[in-house]
Design an enzyme around this catalytic site. Structure first.
Site, mmCIF file in Angstrom:
data_model
loop_
_atom_site.group_PDB
_atom_site.id
_atom_site.type_symbol
_atom_site.label_atom_id
_atom_site.label_comp_id
_atom_site.label_asym_id
_atom_site.label_seq_id
_atom_site.Cartn_x
_atom_site.Cartn_y
_atom_site.Cartn_z
ATOM 1 N N GLY A 175 -25.436 2.787 2.078
ATOM 2 C CA GLY A 175 -24.535 3.383 1.090
ATOM 3 C C GLY A 175 -24.811 2.791 -0.276
ATOM 4 N N VAL A 176 -25.382 3.615 -1.176
ATOM 5 C CA VAL A 176 -25.689 3.104 -2.519
ATOM 6 C C VAL A 176 -24.853 3.851 -3.562
ATOM 7 C CG1 VAL A 176 -27.928 2.070 -2.055
ATOM 8 C CG2 VAL A 176 -27.807 4.531 -2.485
ATOM 9 N N GLY A 177 -23.549 3.866 -3.300
ATOM 10 C CA GLY A 177 -22.594 4.460 -4.238
ATOM 11 C C GLY A 177 -22.252 3.441 -5.308
ATOM 12 N N VAL A 187 -20.482 0.559 -5.432
ATOM 13 C CA VAL A 187 -20.718 -0.862 -5.157
ATOM 14 C C VAL A 187 -22.171 -1.085 -4.732
ATOM 15 C CG1 VAL A 187 -20.030 -2.838 -3.755
ATOM 16 C CG2 VAL A 187 -18.318 -1.161 -4.429
ATOM 17 N N LYS A 195 0.873 -1.182 0.000
ATOM 18 C CA LYS A 195 0.000 0.000 0.000
ATOM 19 C C LYS A 195 0.903 1.223 0.000
ATOM 20 C CE LYS A 195 -4.487 0.944 0.482
ATOM 21 N NZ LYS A 195 -5.656 0.226 -0.033
HETATM 22 P P1 NAD Z 1 -18.700 5.254 -2.990
HETATM 23 O O1 NAD Z 1 -18.045 6.448 -2.424
HETATM 24 O O2 NAD Z 1 -19.019 5.207 -4.447
HETATM 25 O O3 NAD Z 1 -20.070 4.963 -2.216
HETATM 26 C C1 NAD Z 1 -20.220 5.124 -0.861
HETATM 27 C C2 NAD Z 1 -21.621 5.670 -0.643
HETATM 28 O O4 NAD Z 1 -21.875 5.726 0.755
HETATM 29 C C3 NAD Z 1 -21.826 7.086 -1.187
HETATM 30 O O5 NAD Z 1 -22.991 7.134 -1.979
HETATM 31 C C4 NAD Z 1 -21.974 7.933 0.078
HETATM 32 O O6 NAD Z 1 -22.840 9.024 -0.104
HETATM 33 C C5 NAD Z 1 -22.555 6.934 1.053
HETATM 34 N N1 NAD Z 1 -22.385 7.238 2.465
HETATM 35 C C6 NAD Z 1 -21.370 7.889 3.090
HETATM 36 N N2 NAD Z 1 -21.615 7.974 4.409
HETATM 37 C C7 NAD Z 1 -22.773 7.321 4.628
HETATM 38 C C8 NAD Z 1 -23.549 7.062 5.796
HETATM 39 N N3 NAD Z 1 -23.181 7.486 6.990
HETATM 40 N N4 NAD Z 1 -24.686 6.342 5.662
HETATM 41 C C9 NAD Z 1 -25.098 5.927 4.429
HETATM 42 N N5 NAD Z 1 -24.413 6.164 3.303
HETATM 43 C C10 NAD Z 1 -23.274 6.855 3.394
HETATM 44 O O7 NAD Z 1 -17.772 4.032 -2.580
HETATM 45 P P2 NAD Z 1 -17.784 2.559 -3.195
HETATM 46 O O8 NAD Z 1 -16.743 2.460 -4.235
HETATM 47 O O9 NAD Z 1 -19.166 2.155 -3.518
HETATM 48 O O10 NAD Z 1 -17.260 1.718 -1.944
HETATM 49 C C11 NAD Z 1 -18.109 1.451 -0.857
HETATM 50 C C12 NAD Z 1 -17.311 0.767 0.240
HETATM 51 O O11 NAD Z 1 -16.763 -0.462 -0.254
HETATM 52 C C13 NAD Z 1 -16.128 1.578 0.745
HETATM 53 O O12 NAD Z 1 -15.952 1.310 2.112
HETATM 54 C C14 NAD Z 1 -14.952 1.005 -0.033
HETATM 55 O O13 NAD Z 1 -13.737 1.164 0.655
HETATM 56 C C15 NAD Z 1 -15.347 -0.447 -0.112
HETATM 57 N N6 NAD Z 1 -14.755 -1.146 -1.257
HETATM 58 C C16 NAD Z 1 -15.021 -0.719 -2.515
HETATM 59 C C17 NAD Z 1 -14.470 -1.402 -3.603
HETATM 60 C C18 NAD Z 1 -14.766 -0.991 -5.020
HETATM 61 O O14 NAD Z 1 -14.531 -1.776 -5.935
HETATM 62 N N7 NAD Z 1 -15.303 0.198 -5.251
HETATM 63 C C19 NAD Z 1 -13.638 -2.513 -3.379
HETATM 64 C C20 NAD Z 1 -13.400 -2.938 -2.068
HETATM 65 C C21 NAD Z 1 -13.960 -2.242 -1.020
#
Ligand code: NAD
Length: 365
Positions: free
Chosen positions: A191-193, A195, A94
């Site tokens: 969290g509906v980002g 993933v 990392k």
């Molecule tokens: P993202 O930033 O696209 O989505 C996160 C979502 O969570 C956002 O829509 C944000 O508004 C929302 N959020 C933030 N605080 C919140 C709260 N208190 N309550 C509800 N929603 C809240 O991130 P992502 O890429 O979708 O990743 C989500 C998680 O999965 C992260 O913890 C990330 O580290 C982990 N992760 C992601 C990947 C990947 O491929 N993207 C891989 C491994 C792990």
């Protein structure tokens, strides 16, 4: 401009860095500094028994250098475990760049960082992480080939991460409910980002009853409308009568306070570091009869996607590899129940067992 500062007065006799490295057996640390661009970074290579160390670069306003050092040591070790349990031929590494990602970014800074990555000659492969964009990584790639996740290459890892999370969730359901059918099950996705939305899509297609929360109102509304999901409050999510809680936003949401409230039978989500304190809350979930899918095993789709780029494998290969998360989670849950040890501890053991088995035949790079 290169400038030699007077260092005669610096006392290095109590330098704790190597002591910290030896605590979890890190192989190598590279401290990177460039006064001209303001680059201050640390690259940590934890273990390369299984292959080159792969892990993202994070840019963060750390309070001080020790905080950055602790973070990079912890995160790189985490990558060793994630890569090992996922059956990838990768070690763990990392990097952290110390600084404000909104104000300190420049092409020169990332190109300088790329030169440092390149100096490790492939022992460390970098990718995007918190605070870093694909454009930043494109600048890094001007100085090194040891970077993955570039635009036009393996692409957004989120669909693969969501797929792995979904199949791993089904494996938990099989162990907990005797069937991996999620149709009719109540699932709360926090969290509906990137993933979370793909996960909601898969759950809705299977006929699960999906509850969602998010701090970003427009996203919340769009996802609710598209997949017919029910919106719940940011705090209300912990009090729902549900079968599965899927944290896909923040870490540490499984803690003393939420464990008093959560009524689910399964915790399975993509967020990193879901247990606020692994040893305390990992045991507590087990005592409560909740099956917890260890986050680093469940969300490995992202690193699987990176691996497909390293090895020039197809997007279909990545999806097929993510399917294997079903069996991995099933093995973890079965072993946890037969040995009466929390799932996260079993997952750590399984990751270590693979590294130890391989290291008998192969010396670290
Ligand atoms: P993202 O930033 O696209 O989505 C996160 C979502 O969570 C956002 O829509 C944000 O508004 C929302 N959020 C933030 N605080 C919140 C709260 N208190 N309550 C509800 N929603 C809240 O991130 P992502 O890429 O979708 O990743 C989500 C998680 O999965 C992260 O913890 C990330 O580290 C982990 N992760 C992601 C990947 C990947 O491929 N993207 C891989 C491994 C792990």
């Amino acid at each position: 401009m290169f400038e030699v500062k007077n260092i005669e007065d610096t006392d290095l006799s109590n330098n704790p860095v190597i002591a910290q490295m030896s605590k979890y057996n890190h192989e190598q640390l590279l401290f990177c500094n460039d006064n001209e661009t303001g680059l201050k970074a640390i690259i940590a290579v934890h273990n390369t028994v299984l292959g080159p160390a792969l892990g993202g670069t994070r840019m963060w306003s750390y309070k001080n250098e020790m905080e950055a050092l602790n973070d990079v040591l912890r995160l790189s070790r985490g990558m060793t475990y994630k890569n090992s349990i996922s059956g990838l031929n990768l070690g763990g590494g990392k990097a952290v760049i110390i600084g404000d990602s909104r104000t300190m970014k420049s092409e020169a800074l990332f190109r300088r960082f790329g030169k440092f990555v390149n100096s490790l000659a492939g022992k460390y492969i970098t990718a995007e992480d918190v605070g870093i964009s694909p454009v930043d990584m494109t600048w890094v790639s001007k100085e090194t080939n040891h970077v993955v996740g570039l635009p036009g290459k393996s692409g957004d890892p989120s669909p693969v991460t969501a797929h792995g999370t979904y199949v791993g969730m089904k494996a938990c359901a099989k162990e907990q409910f005797g069937t991996d059918e999620l149709s009719g099950k109540k699932v709360a996705v926090q969290g509906v980002g990137h993933v979370g939305e793909y996960l909601v899509d898969a759950l809705a297609k299977e006929g699960a009853e999906v509850f969602i929360s998010d701090i970003h109102e427009p996203t919340l509304k769009r996802v609710a409308d598209t997949y017919d999901a029910k919106v719940v409050g940011l705090d209300e999510i912990y009090d729902l009568d549900i079968d599965i809680y899927a944290p896909c936003a923040l870490g540490s949401t499984v803690n003393d306070e939420t464990l008093k409230r959560l009524k689910c039978s399964i915790i399975a989500g993509a967020a990193n570091n879901q247990l606020q304190n692994e040893s305390i809350h990992g045991r507590e979930v087990m005592k409560k009869g909740i099956v917890y899918a260890p986050d680093f095993a469940l969300n490995a789709g992202g690193v699987i996607n990176c691996y497909s780029e390293v090895k020039s494998l197809s997007a279909q290969w990545a999806m097929d590899k993510a399917d294997e998360i079903y069996t991995t989670i099933q093995n973890i849950v079965k072993r946890s129940s037969s040995e009466n040890i929390p799932t996260y501890e079993i997952a750590n053991k399984m990751a270590e067992e693979r590294i130890n088995a391989i290291s008998k035949d192969k010396l670290p790079l």
